[in-house]
Enzyme design. Structure first.
Site, mmCIF file in Angstrom:
data_model
loop_
_atom_site.group_PDB
_atom_site.id
_atom_site.type_symbol
_atom_site.label_atom_id
_atom_site.label_comp_id
_atom_site.label_asym_id
_atom_site.label_seq_id
_atom_site.Cartn_x
_atom_site.Cartn_y
_atom_site.Cartn_z
ATOM 1 N N ASP A 187 0.853 -1.188 0.000
ATOM 2 C CA ASP A 187 0.000 0.000 0.000
ATOM 3 C C ASP A 187 0.892 1.241 0.000
ATOM 4 O O ASP A 187 1.888 1.303 0.735
ATOM 5 C CB ASP A 187 -0.905 -0.003 1.235
ATOM 6 C CG ASP A 187 -1.958 1.080 1.171
ATOM 7 O OD1 ASP A 187 -3.009 0.830 0.556
ATOM 8 O OD2 ASP A 187 -1.723 2.179 1.715
ATOM 9 N N ASN A 244 -2.476 12.848 -3.109
ATOM 10 C CA ASN A 244 -3.414 13.182 -4.186
ATOM 11 C C ASN A 244 -4.069 14.538 -3.948
ATOM 12 O O ASN A 244 -4.198 15.366 -4.856
ATOM 13 C CB ASN A 244 -4.489 12.103 -4.282
ATOM 14 C CG ASN A 244 -4.554 11.456 -5.651
ATOM 15 O OD1 ASN A 244 -3.789 11.783 -6.542
ATOM 16 N ND2 ASN A 244 -5.487 10.535 -5.815
ATOM 17 N N HIS A 248 -4.626 14.804 -9.028
ATOM 18 C CA HIS A 248 -4.754 13.423 -9.505
ATOM 19 C C HIS A 248 -3.710 13.068 -10.558
ATOM 20 O O HIS A 248 -3.281 11.904 -10.634
ATOM 21 C CB HIS A 248 -6.165 13.190 -10.057
ATOM 22 C CG HIS A 248 -7.224 13.216 -9.000
ATOM 23 N ND1 HIS A 248 -7.340 12.234 -8.036
ATOM 24 C CD2 HIS A 248 -8.211 14.113 -8.745
ATOM 25 C CE1 HIS A 248 -8.360 12.513 -7.233
ATOM 26 N NE2 HIS A 248 -8.906 13.648 -7.647
ATOM 27 N N ASP A 276 -1.431 9.870 -10.251
ATOM 28 C CA ASP A 276 -1.301 8.814 -11.264
ATOM 29 C C ASP A 276 0.171 8.556 -11.579
ATOM 30 O O ASP A 276 0.592 7.393 -11.730
ATOM 31 C CB ASP A 276 -2.036 9.203 -12.549
ATOM 32 C CG ASP A 276 -3.554 9.153 -12.387
ATOM 33 O OD1 ASP A 276 -4.023 8.572 -11.385
ATOM 34 O OD2 ASP A 276 -4.257 9.683 -13.266
ATOM 35 N N GLU A 279 -4.462 2.553 -4.484
ATOM 36 C CA GLU A 279 -3.024 2.552 -4.218
ATOM 37 C C GLU A 279 -2.546 1.208 -3.684
ATOM 38 O O GLU A 279 -1.463 1.105 -3.101
ATOM 39 C CB GLU A 279 -2.674 3.668 -3.233
ATOM 40 C CG GLU A 279 -3.202 3.483 -1.828
ATOM 41 C CD GLU A 279 -4.602 4.019 -1.618
ATOM 42 O OE1 GLU A 279 -4.939 4.341 -0.469
ATOM 43 O OE2 GLU A 279 -5.374 4.119 -2.612
#
Length: 307
Positions: A172, A180, A185, A189, A216
């Site tokens: 994780d 984020n 975003h 990404d 994630e």
């Protein structure tokens, strides 16, 4: 066509002269030879102009030679030769056209077969591409959850059959929601793509599998690897992820880290692969509680006490 024309001139002269002045035996011999020659040239009927260039002059010459020979029945024989020339012209043209059409149809059919074969190959390639898409995470290029589930089941079955250990590492990204929210975003990404690249670099492709489970969350499937080996791989990818933020190739706005839960077991009757993934998830939770950017080892109950 030039050769057929020259042959027709030579044959016409010889046949016409022999039928006009030859003896009965010579005439019979020449007629037989002439009919044989015309019959043999029927192979060229597909190119009926070539056939006509040879056969018609020879037939007409034979009819003329018979007409002027003065033999009994010469007029009938000459008429028969003329009729033969006319009928051969019509029949050869009809046959030639039919053969040409048949050849064109065969060519068109072959082109259709080739086209269908090409379309079939294109469809097969499209199906293969669709299958790859259905098993691949579009953002990171890693295997998706469906592909992970299928691979884990396959490796579990293989280990059950041949023996050996199977390990998984649950992963994780630490504080990803804050990352984020802070950077947007698009940067999020890019961070996930960087993590995916480090995971693939840290495993034995294609023996091992790196998959994105969603958001994630990631997982490594490590066939034939025991707990110590899986811990070594987990530490390697943890360090690689922590260092990739400074790599100009990724240029992330801040350092990212991952937490990892490691579990391994030898599949056996009475055990379930869900025990393996549950142990890895529990170890991941402990790594989060322990401060993040670390790995923890999962605990799996012995077979004797599994019930």
């Amino acid at each position: 066509m030039l050769f057929a024309g020259l042959s027709a001139i030579l044959w016409s002269g010889a046949v016409g002269w022999m039928l006009a002045v030859g003896t009965d035996n010579q005439v019979m011999f020449v007629v037989c030879i002439t009919l044989a020659a015309i019959s043999m040239t029927i192979a060229n009927v597909a190119y009926w102009p070539v056939y006509v260039i040879f056969a018609i002059p020879v037939s007409l010459s034979a009819a003329f030679g018979l007409a002027i020979s003065g033999r009994p029945g010469h007029a009938v024989l000459a008429g028969a030769g003329l009729a033969l020339a006319v009928s051969m012209s019509a029949i050869s043209r009809r046959l030639g056209n039919q053969i040409t059409r048949a050849f064109s149809l065969a060519t068109a059919n072959q082109a259709l077969v080739d086209s269908l074969g090409e379309r079939g190959r294109e469809l097969e390639q499209a199906c293969d591409a669709l299958e790859r898409v259905s098993r691949t995470d579009p953002l990171t290029g890693l295997a998706n959850r469906r592909s992970r589930d299928m691979r884990l089941a396959d490796e579990w079955t293989r280990a059950m059959r041949s023996g050996g250990s199977l390990a998984v590492v649950a992963i994780d990204v630490d504080r990803f929601k804050r990352f984020n929210d802070t950077h947007g975003h698009d940067e999020g990404d890019r961070a996930l793509q960087a993590v995916a690249a480090m995971l693939e670099q840290g495993i034995r492709v294609p023996i091992d599998l790196a998959a994105r489970q969603g958001g994630e969350e990631f997982m490594l499937i490590l066939p034939g690897v025991d707990l110590a080996g899986a811990a070594s791989i987990a530490e390697r990818v943890r360090v690689m992820v922590a260092k990739c933020s400074a790599d100009p190739a990724y240029a992330l706005p801040e350092k990212i880290t991952i937490s990892l839960g490691v579990a391994a077991m030898e599949p056996a009757l009475g055990r379930s692969m869900h025990e393996l993934t549950i142990a890895a998830d529990a170890a991941l939770y402990q790594a989060k509680l322990g401060g993040r950017n670390r790995y923890e080892l999962g605990t799996i109950r012995p077979v004797a006490s599994a019930a």
